[in-house]
Design a protein around this motif. Structure first.
Motif, PDB file in Angstrom:
ATOM      1  N   ASP A 129       0.663  -1.229   0.086  1.00 17.13           N
ATOM      2  CA  ASP A 129      -0.215   0.078   0.038  1.00 17.13           C
ATOM      3  C   ASP A 129       0.790   1.230   0.093  1.00 17.13           C
ATOM      4  OD1 ASP A 129      -2.065  -1.664  -0.079  1.00 17.13           O
ATOM      5  OD2 ASP A 129      -2.722  -1.568   2.286  1.00 17.13           O
ATOM      6  N   GLY A 130       2.101   1.266   0.703  1.00 17.96           N
ATOM      7  CA  GLY A 130       2.874   2.222   0.384  1.00 17.96           C
ATOM      8  C   GLY A 130       3.891   2.429  -0.621  1.00 17.96           C
ATOM      9  N   GLY A 131       3.910   1.123  -1.809  1.00 14.01           N
ATOM     10  CA  GLY A 131       4.970   1.447  -2.546  1.00 14.01           C
ATOM     11  C   GLY A 131       5.875   0.493  -2.694  1.00 14.01           C
ATOM     12  N   ILE A 132       6.072  -0.406  -1.387  1.00 15.10           N
ATOM     13  CA  ILE A 132       7.380  -0.917  -1.151  1.00 15.10           C
ATOM     14  C   ILE A 132       7.060  -2.426  -1.536  1.00 15.10           C
ATOM     15  CG2 ILE A 132       8.942  -1.770   0.300  1.00 15.10           C
ATOM     16  CD1 ILE A 132       8.819   1.430  -0.083  1.00 15.10           C
ATOM     17  N   ALA A 133       7.863  -2.828  -2.491  1.00 13.90           N
ATOM     18  CA  ALA A 133       7.403  -4.221  -3.056  1.00 13.90           C
ATOM     19  C   ALA A 133       7.809  -5.534  -2.055  1.00 13.90           C
ATOM     20  CB  ALA A 133       8.009  -4.398  -4.371  1.00 13.90           C
ATOM     21  N   PRO A 134       7.328  -6.396  -2.021  1.00 14.46           N
ATOM     22  CA  PRO A 134       7.942  -7.585  -1.572  1.00 14.46           C
ATOM     23  C   PRO A 134       9.272  -7.759  -1.811  1.00 14.46           C
ATOM     24  CG  PRO A 134       5.692  -8.350  -1.953  1.00 14.46           C
ATOM     25  CD  PRO A 134       6.134  -6.987  -2.643  1.00 14.46           C
ATOM     26  N   GLY A 135      10.180  -8.396  -0.759  1.00 11.50           N
ATOM     27  CA  GLY A 135      11.447  -8.566  -0.970  1.00 11.50           C
ATOM     28  C   GLY A 135      12.481  -7.250  -0.873  1.00 11.50           C
ATOM     29  N   THR A 136      11.937  -6.016  -0.463  1.00  8.64           N
ATOM     30  CA  THR A 136      12.541  -4.814  -0.420  1.00  8.64           C
ATOM     31  C   THR A 136      13.054  -4.846   1.145  1.00  8.64           C
ATOM     32  OG1 THR A 136      11.252  -3.575  -1.860  1.00  8.64           O
ATOM     33  CG2 THR A 136      12.546  -2.545  -0.481  1.00  8.64           C
ATOM     34  N   ALA A 137      14.636  -4.905   1.162  1.00  2.34           N
ATOM     35  CA  ALA A 137      15.477  -4.522   2.313  1.00  2.34           C
ATOM     36  C   ALA A 137      14.918  -3.161   3.055  1.00  2.34           C
ATOM     37  CB  ALA A 137      16.735  -4.670   2.361  1.00  2.34           C
ATOM     38  N   PHE A 138      14.944  -3.093   4.226  1.00  2.00           N
ATOM     39  CA  PHE A 138      14.431  -1.917   4.935  1.00  2.00           C
ATOM     40  C   PHE A 138      15.279  -0.711   4.618  1.00  2.00           C
ATOM     41  CE2 PHE A 138      14.726   1.077   8.539  1.00  2.00           C
ATOM     42  CZ  PHE A 138      13.138   1.091   8.481  1.00  2.00           C
ATOM     43  N   GLU A 139      16.692  -1.275   4.631  1.00  2.00           N
ATOM     44  CA  GLU A 139      17.530  -0.316   4.021  1.00  2.00           C
ATOM     45  C   GLU A 139      17.613   0.524   2.701  1.00  2.00           C
ATOM     46  OE1 GLU A 139      18.391  -3.471   5.260  1.00  2.00           O
ATOM     47  OE2 GLU A 139      19.249  -2.832   6.891  1.00  2.00           O
ATOM     48  N   ASP A 140      16.765  -0.296   1.917  1.00  2.00           N
ATOM     49  CA  ASP A 140      16.589   0.108   0.511  1.00  2.00           C
ATOM     50  C   ASP A 140      15.399   0.924   0.317  1.00  2.00           C
ATOM     51  OD1 ASP A 140      18.939  -1.246  -0.295  1.00  2.00           O
ATOM     52  OD2 ASP A 140      17.779  -3.144  -0.730  1.00  2.00           O
ATOM     53  N   ILE A 141      14.599   1.050   1.675  1.00  2.00           N
ATOM     54  CA  ILE A 141      13.180   1.895   1.361  1.00  2.00           C
ATOM     55  C   ILE A 141      13.562   3.259   1.213  1.00  2.00           C
ATOM     56  CG2 ILE A 141      10.997   2.521   2.802  1.00  2.00           C
ATOM     57  CD1 ILE A 141      11.243  -0.360   3.899  1.00  2.00           C
ATOM     58  N   PRO A 142      12.844   4.111   0.372  1.00  2.00           N
ATOM     59  CA  PRO A 142      13.283   5.406   0.392  1.00  2.00           C
ATOM     60  C   PRO A 142      13.180   6.174   1.837  1.00  2.00           C
ATOM     61  CG  PRO A 142      11.827   4.841  -1.287  1.00  2.00           C
ATOM     62  CD  PRO A 142      11.887   3.817  -0.550  1.00  2.00           C
ATOM     63  N   ASP A 143      13.966   7.105   2.030  1.00  2.00           N
ATOM     64  CA  ASP A 143      14.137   7.823   3.317  1.00  2.00           C
ATOM     65  C   ASP A 143      12.867   8.813   3.653  1.00  2.00           C
ATOM     66  OD1 ASP A 143      16.688   7.155   3.655  1.00  2.00           O
ATOM     67  OD2 ASP A 143      17.615   8.911   2.731  1.00  2.00           O
ATOM     68  N   ASP A 144      11.841   9.068   2.594  1.00  2.00           N
ATOM     69  CA  ASP A 144      10.589   9.738   2.925  1.00  2.00           C
ATOM     70  C   ASP A 144       9.540   8.648   3.242  1.00  2.00           C
ATOM     71  OD1 ASP A 144      10.480   8.744   0.249  1.00  2.00           O
ATOM     72  OD2 ASP A 144       9.638  10.591  -0.532  1.00  2.00           O
ATOM     73  N   TRP A 145       9.743   7.414   3.342  1.00  2.00           N
ATOM     74  CA  TRP A 145       8.796   6.359   3.556  1.00  2.00           C
ATOM     75  C   TRP A 145       8.338   6.630   5.118  1.00  2.00           C
ATOM     76  CZ3 TRP A 145       8.835   2.222   6.952  1.00  2.00           C
ATOM     77  CH2 TRP A 145       7.892   1.347   6.924  1.00  2.00           C
ATOM     78  N   VAL A 146       7.164   6.451   5.435  1.00  2.00           N
ATOM     79  CA  VAL A 146       6.435   6.483   6.773  1.00  2.00           C
ATOM     80  C   VAL A 146       6.032   5.142   7.103  1.00  2.00           C
ATOM     81  CG1 VAL A 146       6.526   9.106   6.719  1.00  2.00           C
ATOM     82  CG2 VAL A 146       4.675   7.636   6.275  1.00  2.00           C
ATOM     83  N   CYS A 147       5.814   5.268   8.692  1.00  2.00           N
ATOM     84  CA  CYS A 147       5.095   4.032   9.129  1.00  2.00           C
ATOM     85  C   CYS A 147       3.598   4.050   8.522  1.00  2.00           C
ATOM     86  CB  CYS A 147       5.202   3.955  10.698  1.00  2.00           C
ATOM     87  SG  CYS A 147       4.221   2.728  11.326  1.00  2.00           S
ATOM     88  N   PRO A 148       3.018   2.682   8.028  1.00  2.00           N
ATOM     89  CA  PRO A 148       1.892   2.769   7.596  1.00  2.00           C
ATOM     90  C   PRO A 148       0.758   3.097   8.451  1.00  2.00           C
ATOM     91  CG  PRO A 148       2.821   0.777   7.305  1.00  2.00           C
ATOM     92  CD  PRO A 148       3.836   1.508   7.754  1.00  2.00           C
ATOM     93  N   LEU A 149       1.148   2.821   9.666  1.00  2.00           N
ATOM     94  CA  LEU A 149       0.064   2.767  10.932  1.00  2.00           C
ATOM     95  C   LEU A 149       0.265   4.032  11.531  1.00  2.00           C
ATOM     96  CD1 LEU A 149       0.433  -0.527  12.961  1.00  2.00           C
ATOM     97  CD2 LEU A 149      -1.147  -0.150  10.918  1.00  2.00           C
TER      98      LEU A 149
END
Length: 53
Positions: free
Chosen positions: A21-41
């Motif tokens: 729902d946040g645009g992060i595909a399965p298999g994406t390491a936390f380190e590879d998530i963009p810095d502007d991503w936020v907790c979905p909750l």
């Protein structure tokens, strides 16, 4: 890959699941998530997450 938990609300980011729902595909390491991503909750930034031991 390591799991990470939000210090504010307890949401656990599991790289095997990602955050579709946040645009992060399965298999994406936390380190590879963009810095502007936020907790979905709670909307906390990546800096509020800690590695699950």
């Amino acid at each position: 890959m390591d799991k990470y938990t939000c210090d504010l609300c307890g949401y656990e980011y599991d790289p095997a699941v990602g955050d579709p729902d946040g645009g992060i595909a399965p298999g994406t390491a936390f380190e590879d998530i963009p810095d502007d991503w936020v907790c979905p909750l709670c909307g906390a930034g990546k800096d509020s997450f800690v590695k699950v031991k």
